[in-house]
Enzyme design. Sequence first.
Site, PDB file in Angstrom:
ATOM      1  N   LYS A   1       0.104  -9.985 -12.793  1.00 59.55           N
ATOM      2  CA  LYS A   1      -0.470 -10.956 -11.857  1.00 59.55           C
ATOM      3  C   LYS A   1      -0.233 -12.381 -12.318  1.00 59.55           C
ATOM      4  O   LYS A   1      -0.109 -13.279 -11.493  1.00 59.55           O
ATOM      5  CB  LYS A   1      -1.972 -10.710 -11.667  1.00 59.55           C
ATOM      6  CG  LYS A   1      -2.248  -9.513 -10.783  1.00 59.55           C
ATOM      7  CD  LYS A   1      -3.691  -9.483 -10.352  1.00 59.55           C
ATOM      8  CE  LYS A   1      -3.941  -8.327  -9.406  1.00 59.55           C
ATOM      9  NZ  LYS A   1      -5.347  -8.201  -9.041  1.00 59.55           N
TER      10      LYS A   1
ATOM     11  N   LYS B   1       6.036   2.281  -3.555  1.00 63.09           N
ATOM     12  CA  LYS B   1       4.731   2.578  -2.950  1.00 63.09           C
ATOM     13  C   LYS B   1       4.505   1.697  -1.713  1.00 63.09           C
ATOM     14  O   LYS B   1       4.917   0.539  -1.704  1.00 63.09           O
ATOM     15  CB  LYS B   1       3.657   2.279  -3.997  1.00 63.09           C
ATOM     16  CG  LYS B   1       2.382   3.072  -3.809  1.00 63.09           C
ATOM     17  CD  LYS B   1       1.422   2.776  -4.949  1.00 63.09           C
ATOM     18  CE  LYS B   1       0.094   2.339  -4.380  1.00 63.09           C
ATOM     19  NZ  LYS B   1      -0.880   1.928  -5.363  1.00 63.09           N
TER      20      LYS B   1
ATOM     21  N   LYS C   1       0.678  -3.539   1.309  1.00 55.21           N
ATOM     22  CA  LYS C   1       0.479  -4.525   2.382  1.00 55.21           C
ATOM     23  C   LYS C   1       1.061  -5.876   2.006  1.00 55.21           C
ATOM     24  O   LYS C   1       1.209  -6.753   2.855  1.00 55.21           O
ATOM     25  CB  LYS C   1      -0.994  -4.648   2.727  1.00 55.21           C
ATOM     26  CG  LYS C   1      -1.825  -5.225   1.606  1.00 55.21           C
ATOM     27  CD  LYS C   1      -3.296  -5.163   1.926  1.00 55.21           C
ATOM     28  CE  LYS C   1      -4.106  -5.338   0.663  1.00 55.21           C
ATOM     29  NZ  LYS C   1      -5.323  -4.584   0.599  1.00 55.21           N
TER      30      LYS C   1
END
Length: 334
Positions: A118, A200, A203
């Site tokens: 992140k 995977k 969104k």
Amino acid sequence: MEIVNTEKKTVLSLIQPTGTPTLGNYLGALKNWAKMSEEYDCIFGAADLHSLTVRTEPALLRKRTMEIYALLLALELDPEKNIIFVQSHVPAHSQLGWILNCYTQFGEAARMTQFKEKSLKNADNVNVGLFDYPILMAADILLYQSDFVPVGVDQKQHLELTRDIASRFNSAYGNVFKVPEPFIGKRGARVMSLQEPEKKMSKSDANTKSFILLTDTPDVINKKIKSAVTDSEARVYYSSEKPGVSNLMDIYGSCTGLSYEEIEAQFAGKGYGDFKAAVAEAVIEELRPLQDKFNKLVTEKAYLTETAAVGAEKAARIAYRTLGKVMKKVGLWK
Ligand code: TRP
């Protein structure tokens, strides 16, 4: 005298209000949550404090938190029997989070792979909250003396850290926390991207055709499944060489309960057109009750606010019991 075993185990999970969950989130996890509430005391919530680690427009964060809350109710989780709440409504999360910060080593937190990923992705905003995120998550879990936490692979390391923090605290101060286990239930489907089936479904994918959102209309679902990547063989069977078709079979199987063999038999001699039409139909039917309920609930703000307040009150009752114990143990004037 009848002996009733009222000692149900507690399952807890929170979901971040970072946008509408996908079909992958649903078939992989959310769909099973409603079923768990028969057997377990369930605590589910919206992790809005966690979402502050990434900059979001305030009105949007608030809206998404309400929507996630409505979605939890739309899953048929009963707010009377379970605790369905919003994390920031129970200040004990932040309070225990601070205390646990002081019982977690910098080096331990620095090992978290999600933090490393992140911070690369949000290079312009590597805030301390992003670093501290797993410790707040540990507080979420430990406050409720949770037995089980259903987690995906991306959260496994955070649960391990939670277990380490809890065990260390317990050996210093006596048994304060239950050490939680990952929930190994019926495995949900691992739904892959419709465009790059090796990845995977997510969104945050730039290609919106790669995912189905839980709020997508039947028309959109049809189009997205129609344009899903397959292969040139035009035969429906499960194989690692056919990731696109296998992914659609997984989706179809999760919605209908059919096995791979049954699906193969159903589409023997048929092409991908028929197959995709059936998959789209199954997804639309699977999501219909959820969408109907969700669309109704999001318009009922007063009901949502009231239900969330009841959830927070029930949550707080458990959370403050744990927090009070912790405060005494560490020497805070209580
Ligand atoms: N970190 C989790 C995620 O991003 C969300 C979360 C917050 C959570 N607190 C939790 C999950 C406690 C399980 C238990 O998916």
